[in-house]
Design an enzyme around this catalytic site. Structure first.
Site, mmCIF file in Angstrom:
data_model
loop_
_atom_site.group_PDB
_atom_site.id
_atom_site.type_symbol
_atom_site.label_atom_id
_atom_site.label_comp_id
_atom_site.label_asym_id
_atom_site.label_seq_id
_atom_site.Cartn_x
_atom_site.Cartn_y
_atom_site.Cartn_z
ATOM 1 N N GLY A 212 -21.018 -77.178 34.653
ATOM 2 C CA GLY A 212 -22.544 -77.169 34.357
ATOM 3 C C GLY A 212 -23.301 -78.101 34.017
ATOM 4 O O GLY A 212 -22.541 -78.870 33.566
ATOM 5 N N LEU A 213 -24.441 -78.119 34.067
ATOM 6 C CA LEU A 213 -25.406 -79.092 33.371
ATOM 7 C C LEU A 213 -25.196 -79.415 32.070
ATOM 8 O O LEU A 213 -24.764 -78.412 31.199
ATOM 9 C CB LEU A 213 -26.764 -78.939 33.845
ATOM 10 C CG LEU A 213 -27.226 -79.029 35.607
ATOM 11 C CD1 LEU A 213 -28.579 -78.466 35.698
ATOM 12 C CD2 LEU A 213 -27.168 -80.353 36.093
ATOM 13 N N SER A 214 -25.587 -80.637 31.583
ATOM 14 C CA SER A 214 -25.727 -81.072 30.548
ATOM 15 C C SER A 214 -26.584 -80.003 29.742
ATOM 16 O O SER A 214 -27.748 -79.790 30.170
ATOM 17 C CB SER A 214 -26.073 -82.488 30.067
ATOM 18 O OG SER A 214 -26.086 -82.517 28.535
ATOM 19 N N GLY B 293 -24.720 -74.800 28.003
ATOM 20 C CA GLY B 293 -23.979 -73.892 27.086
ATOM 21 C C GLY B 293 -22.632 -73.909 27.326
ATOM 22 O O GLY B 293 -21.937 -73.093 26.632
ATOM 23 N N SER C 155 -19.979 -75.752 26.000
ATOM 24 C CA SER C 155 -19.436 -75.944 24.628
ATOM 25 C C SER C 155 -19.536 -74.830 23.818
ATOM 26 O O SER C 155 -18.800 -74.341 23.019
ATOM 27 C CB SER C 155 -19.881 -77.249 23.864
ATOM 28 O OG SER C 155 -19.564 -78.339 24.750
ATOM 29 N N SER D 56 -18.379 -81.991 35.266
ATOM 30 C CA SER D 56 -17.774 -82.290 36.728
ATOM 31 C C SER D 56 -18.568 -82.003 37.574
ATOM 32 O O SER D 56 -18.337 -80.747 38.125
ATOM 33 C CB SER D 56 -16.340 -81.264 36.282
ATOM 34 O OG SER D 56 -16.531 -80.150 35.919
#
Length: 198
Positions: free
Chosen positions: A32-34, A37, A39, A106
């Site tokens: 998913g995008l930076s 959520g 992490s 990724s």
């Protein structure tokens, strides 16, 4: 390769390791995008799994780039090598019966497909953290989106580089409308049947 002699056939088997731990090794691959959520969910999931006696290891993009992948940049070739190395490490953990929580943007299907192939499809559970770009930017905990918008970061996923949504993830979850606990419960429902020894 002629001077390389692997000893895999003489070490304890994966089955032995999993029997010792009481659960299967698997990879939960958060994409998913930076700021989506990934992490945060992995940390909460690690706590829940540990409370159930399940041995976990979080592999996070920033942490990995401080160590094993410290020499890699963000070119297309380096991004590919980053994911390749991570997937190989995931496979080592899985072969030891550990549940790996891998948190990596990724951004392309090709990269995630490569990771799946290295780990093995049976042991690869893709979780797409599908939080919308606007919410990821609002959070912007690292200040990366602001820098990217100002031209300070080239090829930043979601701004100046594309993100290809997974076509068939095991789970698609948007964290913008749910608590961490709710999201974690949904992930647990998805992965616990895969972790249990048959």
């Amino acid at each position: 390769m002629e001077n390389i002699h692997p000893i895999f056939d003489r070490t304890e088997s994966r089955t032995d390791k999993e029997r010792l731990l009481g659960h299967r090794g698997t990879v939960v691959w958060f994409t998913g995008l930076s700021g989506s959520g990934k992490s945060t969910l992995a940390i909460a999931l690690e706590r829940e799994l540990s409370a159930r006696g399940i041995l976990c290891r979080i592999l996070d993009g920033d942490n990995v780039r401080c160590g094993i992948n410290a020499g890699l940049g963000f070119s297309e070739a380096d991004r590919r090598e980053n994911i390749r190395r991570v997937a190989e490490v995931c496979r080592l953990f899985v072969d030891t019966g550990v549940v790996v929580l891998a948190c990596f943007v990724s951004p392309t299907r090709e990269l995630r497909g490569m990771a799946r192939e290295i780990v093995g499809a049976r042991d690869f559970c893709e979780v797409y953290v599908a939080t919308p770009l606007a919410e990821c930017e609002r959070r912007d905990v690292k200040g990366l989106y602001a820098k990217a918008r100002q031209g300070g970061i080239r090829d930043f996923t979601g701004i100046s580089a594309p993100f290809e949504e997974p076509e068939h993830p095991a789970l698609r979850i948007d964290t913008s409308g749910r608590s961490v606990g709710e999201c974690t419960d949904r992930i647990l429902e998805t992965i616990l049947p895969e972790i249990k020894l048959k």
